[in-house]
Design an enzyme around this catalytic site. Sequence first.
Site, mmCIF file in Angstrom:
data_model
loop_
_atom_site.group_PDB
_atom_site.id
_atom_site.type_symbol
_atom_site.label_atom_id
_atom_site.label_comp_id
_atom_site.label_asym_id
_atom_site.label_seq_id
_atom_site.Cartn_x
_atom_site.Cartn_y
_atom_site.Cartn_z
ATOM 1 C CB SER A 192 -9.264 -0.858 4.371
ATOM 2 O OG SER A 192 -9.714 -2.048 3.819
ATOM 3 C CD GLU B 2 -5.897 1.806 2.338
ATOM 4 O OE1 GLU B 2 -5.456 0.725 2.764
ATOM 5 O OE2 GLU B 2 -6.819 1.878 1.502
ATOM 6 N NE ARG C 244 -3.915 -2.259 0.661
ATOM 7 C CZ ARG C 244 -3.809 -3.513 0.241
ATOM 8 N NH1 ARG C 244 -2.832 -3.867 -0.575
ATOM 9 N NH2 ARG C 244 -4.699 -4.421 0.601
HETATM 10 P P1 FAD Z 1 -8.404 9.334 -5.002
HETATM 11 O O1 FAD Z 1 -9.094 8.940 -3.765
HETATM 12 O O2 FAD Z 1 -9.012 10.415 -5.806
HETATM 13 O O3 FAD Z 1 -6.915 9.773 -4.652
HETATM 14 C C1 FAD Z 1 -6.113 9.002 -3.779
HETATM 15 C C2 FAD Z 1 -4.713 9.632 -3.719
HETATM 16 O O4 FAD Z 1 -4.073 9.508 -4.975
HETATM 17 C C3 FAD Z 1 -4.757 11.148 -3.442
HETATM 18 O O5 FAD Z 1 -3.644 11.455 -2.651
HETATM 19 C C4 FAD Z 1 -4.629 11.795 -4.823
HETATM 20 O O6 FAD Z 1 -4.025 13.053 -4.771
HETATM 21 C C5 FAD Z 1 -3.737 10.780 -5.521
HETATM 22 N N1 FAD Z 1 -4.016 10.699 -6.964
HETATM 23 C C6 FAD Z 1 -5.193 10.345 -7.546
HETATM 24 N N2 FAD Z 1 -5.064 10.353 -8.888
HETATM 25 C C7 FAD Z 1 -3.808 10.761 -9.153
HETATM 26 C C8 FAD Z 1 -3.063 11.005 -10.351
HETATM 27 N N3 FAD Z 1 -3.612 10.853 -11.567
HETATM 28 N N4 FAD Z 1 -1.793 11.440 -10.234
HETATM 29 C C9 FAD Z 1 -1.210 11.622 -9.017
HETATM 30 N N5 FAD Z 1 -1.852 11.400 -7.851
HETATM 31 C C10 FAD Z 1 -3.121 10.969 -7.927
HETATM 32 N N6 FAD Z 1 -7.907 0.017 -2.143
HETATM 33 C C11 FAD Z 1 -7.154 -1.088 -2.278
HETATM 34 O O7 FAD Z 1 -5.929 -1.017 -2.391
HETATM 35 N N7 FAD Z 1 -7.727 -2.326 -2.303
HETATM 36 C C12 FAD Z 1 -9.056 -2.508 -2.201
HETATM 37 O O8 FAD Z 1 -9.530 -3.630 -2.247
HETATM 38 C C13 FAD Z 1 -9.879 -1.340 -2.038
HETATM 39 N N8 FAD Z 1 -11.211 -1.455 -1.880
HETATM 40 C C14 FAD Z 1 -11.973 -0.351 -1.681
HETATM 41 C C15 FAD Z 1 -13.354 -0.508 -1.514
HETATM 42 C C16 FAD Z 1 -14.170 0.593 -1.331
HETATM 43 C C17 FAD Z 1 -15.653 0.418 -1.141
HETATM 44 C C18 FAD Z 1 -13.597 1.902 -1.348
HETATM 45 C C19 FAD Z 1 -14.467 3.108 -1.196
HETATM 46 C C20 FAD Z 1 -12.224 2.062 -1.503
HETATM 47 C C21 FAD Z 1 -11.392 0.933 -1.671
HETATM 48 N N9 FAD Z 1 -10.010 1.046 -1.835
HETATM 49 C C22 FAD Z 1 -9.246 -0.073 -2.016
HETATM 50 C C23 FAD Z 1 -9.361 2.367 -1.811
HETATM 51 C C24 FAD Z 1 -9.381 3.091 -3.190
HETATM 52 O O9 FAD Z 1 -10.417 2.606 -3.989
HETATM 53 C C25 FAD Z 1 -8.073 2.949 -3.935
HETATM 54 O O10 FAD Z 1 -7.003 3.447 -3.176
HETATM 55 C C26 FAD Z 1 -8.106 3.676 -5.285
HETATM 56 O O11 FAD Z 1 -6.952 3.387 -6.033
HETATM 57 C C27 FAD Z 1 -8.245 5.191 -5.135
HETATM 58 O O12 FAD Z 1 -8.508 5.706 -6.422
HETATM 59 P P2 FAD Z 1 -9.151 7.117 -6.655
HETATM 60 O O13 FAD Z 1 -9.079 7.393 -8.131
HETATM 61 O O14 FAD Z 1 -10.484 7.195 -6.048
HETATM 62 O O15 FAD Z 1 -8.118 8.058 -5.895
HETATM 63 P P1 NAP Z 2 -10.521 -10.404 5.044
HETATM 64 O O1 NAP Z 2 -10.733 -11.541 4.124
HETATM 65 O O2 NAP Z 2 -11.505 -10.114 6.124
HETATM 66 O O3 NAP Z 2 -9.065 -10.525 5.700
HETATM 67 C C1 NAP Z 2 -8.603 -9.550 6.626
HETATM 68 C C2 NAP Z 2 -7.177 -9.195 6.257
HETATM 69 O O4 NAP Z 2 -6.354 -10.329 6.384
HETATM 70 C C3 NAP Z 2 -7.077 -8.712 4.830
HETATM 71 O O5 NAP Z 2 -7.029 -7.331 4.837
HETATM 72 C C4 NAP Z 2 -5.829 -9.389 4.282
HETATM 73 O O6 NAP Z 2 -4.729 -8.527 4.145
HETATM 74 C C5 NAP Z 2 -5.429 -10.397 5.326
HETATM 75 N N1 NAP Z 2 -5.425 -11.741 4.720
HETATM 76 C C6 NAP Z 2 -6.484 -12.561 4.548
HETATM 77 N N2 NAP Z 2 -6.098 -13.707 3.989
HETATM 78 C C7 NAP Z 2 -4.768 -13.619 3.794
HETATM 79 C C8 NAP Z 2 -3.787 -14.488 3.252
HETATM 80 N N3 NAP Z 2 -4.094 -15.713 2.799
HETATM 81 N N4 NAP Z 2 -2.508 -14.056 3.186
HETATM 82 C C9 NAP Z 2 -2.183 -12.844 3.622
HETATM 83 N N5 NAP Z 2 -3.051 -11.977 4.149
HETATM 84 C C10 NAP Z 2 -4.342 -12.352 4.249
HETATM 85 O O7 NAP Z 2 -10.340 -9.082 4.149
HETATM 86 P P2 NAP Z 2 -11.429 -8.109 3.548
HETATM 87 O O8 NAP Z 2 -11.496 -6.915 4.386
HETATM 88 O O9 NAP Z 2 -12.683 -8.846 3.215
HETATM 89 O O10 NAP Z 2 -10.715 -7.684 2.198
HETATM 90 C C11 NAP Z 2 -10.445 -8.611 1.180
HETATM 91 C C12 NAP Z 2 -9.326 -8.080 0.319
HETATM 92 O O11 NAP Z 2 -9.712 -6.837 -0.286
HETATM 93 C C13 NAP Z 2 -8.046 -7.786 1.125
HETATM 94 O O12 NAP Z 2 -6.955 -8.118 0.326
HETATM 95 C C14 NAP Z 2 -8.112 -6.314 1.364
HETATM 96 O O13 NAP Z 2 -6.855 -5.692 1.473
HETATM 97 C C15 NAP Z 2 -8.851 -5.792 0.143
HETATM 98 N N6 NAP Z 2 -9.618 -4.591 0.471
HETATM 99 C C16 NAP Z 2 -8.950 -3.414 0.613
HETATM 100 C C17 NAP Z 2 -9.645 -2.248 0.889
HETATM 101 C C18 NAP Z 2 -8.928 -0.923 0.968
HETATM 102 O O14 NAP Z 2 -9.595 0.097 0.995
HETATM 103 N N7 NAP Z 2 -7.627 -0.921 1.009
HETATM 104 C C19 NAP Z 2 -11.032 -2.281 1.054
HETATM 105 C C20 NAP Z 2 -11.665 -3.504 0.938
HETATM 106 C C21 NAP Z 2 -10.964 -4.660 0.641
HETATM 107 P P3 NAP Z 2 -4.410 -7.636 2.848
HETATM 108 O O15 NAP Z 2 -5.115 -6.371 3.122
HETATM 109 O O16 NAP Z 2 -2.939 -7.524 2.902
HETATM 110 O O17 NAP Z 2 -4.869 -8.334 1.622
#
Ligand code: FAD
Ligand code: NAP
Length: 335
Positions: free
Chosen positions: A236, A330, A164
């Site tokens: 998250s 995050e 991340r």
């Molecule tokens: P924004 O929120 O608009 O921006 C995020 C950051 O990036 C800001 O600092 C912004 O300035 C910068 N940025 C955006 N675009 C650019 C650009 N073109 N150039 C330079 N900087 C830029 N994230 C995960 O990693 N895994 C997940 O599974 C995941 N699940 C999610 C589920 C939900 C329901 C939600 C709401 C979010 C989730 N996220 C997840 C977080 C998010 O979706 C990601 O981080 C996504 O990549 C953000 O994209 P955005 O375009 O909305 O960025």
């Molecule tokens: P989950 O299945 O409830 O698991 C909780 C956490 O445990 C996850 O965040 C994941 O870490 C870790 N995990 C589970 N199984 C694993 C494995 N086999 N090996 C290593 N790490 C493991 O997770 P969840 O919340 O439903 O999310 C599912 C996936 O979507 C995750 O990968 C999560 O990161 C991603 N997600 C991200 C966001 C976001 O905003 N960043 C939002 C929703 C979902 P990791 O996070 O490292 O994968």
Amino acid sequence: MKIESDVNLQRFNTLSIQSTAQYFAQPQNVLQLQQCYDFAQQNDLTIKVLGGGSNVVMADVVMGLVVQFVGNEFEIINESDSDVVIRVGAGFNWHELVMNCLDKGFYGLENLAYIPGHVGAAPVQNIGAYGVEVKDFIERVNGVYLATHENFSFNNAECRFEYRESCFKQNLDGQCLITSVEFRLSKIEQVKIDYSPLKQMAEERGLPSARKLADWVIEVRKSKLPEPSELPNAGSFFKNPVVDQSSFETLISLFPTIPHYFSGAQVKLAAGWMIDQCGLKGQFFGPVSVHQLQALVLINHGGTAQNVASAAQAIKDKVQQKYGIELEQEPRLFS
Ligand code: FAD
Ligand code: NAP
């Protein structure tokens, strides 16, 4: 392209926070981007780069010129029998890209289906889900430095991707605008089903195709994660903490059931589990609540960035008191 003043950013952020941008523009290409630089320079404004607003906490007022780059070209730039390199504009919707690639027989991104946001933000926090990180497919990230308007094109190593994390969240935070991302994808299907919900589905339903796996990911996500359009959230809210072996040994002796995942010399813990164990699922902190199904997600019921920050701090304090672990937020404040 219009450059508008006093624009309400509520529909441009998934936490649905009422926020006003001093100026707002949606350039589609580098020429329109140049107009943004000129306007910012003439009016002494800072440029703030926004994607889909799914990983930010909007301040009440965002001073300067908020730029949402919407260029969304899709180009194949190199192809062999086994793989393909595509260049995709930063404004392309992430989930649509994943599904378009599957339709074309370009594989690898399927575990990252249904993540909100734009392609340009994907490298910023090296988006990840279900055991896959976008860094594994990124060849180059192209963009411009906001201070000098010079172009850059970084290879994968130069992006300094981590869990991340990337250089775009570190030393280049607020300094650049990503205009396109190049991905190397496989033409050979090979699905990754290590994470337990997917593994379990494969055991019950048989090994999926890549397209089917994307459907499963969507199904699991829909069952656990609230839709921002119904319950405003930023996914998250905290990163999963990564600790060293000795801290982990102390923790497991005190909390034998703590979920943990080994990764080299380090151990990843589940922040959502800790928040849940603090009894916070469903709890309200003013207009912000901890989601009932997934404690890592905060729901905003009409609050401001300040309300979200207070809720986050209260949760961090509880986890710190119980586990001695400092959770890291995050989504970043967009101000
Ligand atoms: P924004 O929120 O608009 O921006 C995020 C950051 O990036 C800001 O600092 C912004 O300035 C910068 N940025 C955006 N675009 C650019 C650009 N073109 N150039 C330079 N900087 C830029 N994230 C995960 O990693 N895994 C997940 O599974 C995941 N699940 C999610 C589920 C939900 C329901 C939600 C709401 C979010 C989730 N996220 C997840 C977080 C998010 O979706 C990601 O981080 C996504 O990549 C953000 O994209 P955005 O375009 O909305 O960025
Ligand atoms: P989950 O299945 O409830 O698991 C909780 C956490 O445990 C996850 O965040 C994941 O870490 C870790 N995990 C589970 N199984 C694993 C494995 N086999 N090996 C290593 N790490 C493991 O997770 P969840 O919340 O439903 O999310 C599912 C996936 O979507 C995750 O990968 C999560 O990161 C991603 N997600 C991200 C966001 C976001 O905003 N960043 C939002 C929703 C979902 P990791 O996070 O490292 O994968």
